[in-house]
Scaffold this motif. Structure first.
Motif, PDB file in Angstrom:
ATOM      1  N   TYR A  92      79.927  41.001  30.621  1.00 46.51           N
ATOM      2  CA  TYR A  92      79.526  39.806  29.501  1.00 46.51           C
ATOM      3  C   TYR A  92      80.054  38.631  30.107  1.00 46.51           C
ATOM      4  CZ  TYR A  92      79.053  36.862  25.329  1.00 46.51           C
ATOM      5  OH  TYR A  92      78.691  36.018  24.565  1.00 46.51           O
ATOM      6  N   PRO A 103      79.861  34.784  29.026  1.00 46.85           N
ATOM      7  CA  PRO A 103      79.410  34.017  27.864  1.00 46.85           C
ATOM      8  C   PRO A 103      78.895  32.493  28.440  1.00 46.85           C
ATOM      9  CG  PRO A 103      81.761  34.131  28.054  1.00 46.85           C
ATOM     10  CD  PRO A 103      81.109  34.960  28.998  1.00 46.85           C
ATOM     11  N   SER A 104      78.048  31.870  27.458  1.00 43.52           N
ATOM     12  CA  SER A 104      77.661  30.634  27.804  1.00 43.52           C
ATOM     13  C   SER A 104      78.098  29.793  26.704  1.00 43.52           C
ATOM     14  CB  SER A 104      76.047  30.523  27.794  1.00 43.52           C
ATOM     15  OG  SER A 104      75.661  29.096  27.875  1.00 43.52           O
ATOM     16  N   SER A 163      74.019  33.537  26.697  1.00 40.40           N
ATOM     17  CA  SER A 163      74.926  34.412  27.465  1.00 40.40           C
ATOM     18  C   SER A 163      74.261  35.587  28.321  1.00 40.40           C
ATOM     19  CB  SER A 163      75.876  34.929  26.490  1.00 40.40           C
ATOM     20  OG  SER A 163      76.576  33.940  25.865  1.00 40.40           O
TER      21      SER A 163
END
Length: 93
Positions: A77, A79-80, A87
């Motif tokens: 993963y 994230p943004s 993301s």
């Protein structure tokens, strides 16, 4: 991503005793977004979409199962933190 691809991903994990129904719900949500985006490896996701598709109602539960999928090396993963960008989830299995 085709139905066969989704089946292949889920069948690799169906006998993993570490996973429960909520892990599979989240994985199914990720695979649903992958199919919609016609992606097979890197999928753009949002927390809101994943929670809605997986029927996970609380943030602590969502974060717990997403973290566990990462720790089990099933997904990666990224994230943004920018609201303009989603993301990303990479499928590792």
């Amino acid at each position: 991503m085709t139905a066969k691809d989704i089946h292949n991903h889920l069948s690799k994990l169906e006998n993993d005793a570490r996973l429960n129904v909520w892990h599979f719900a989240l994985l199914t949500a990720i695979l649903t977004l992958a199919a919609r985006q016609k992606q097979s490896k890197t999928i753009n996701v949002s927390r809101r979409k994943l929670m809605a598709l997986s029927h996970i109602k609380t943030l602590p539960s969502y974060h717990k199962y997403l973290r566990e999928l990462q720790e089990l090396e099933i997904i990666k993963y990224t994230p943004s933190y920018n609201p303009g960008y989603k993301s990303e989830v990479e499928l590792l299995v």
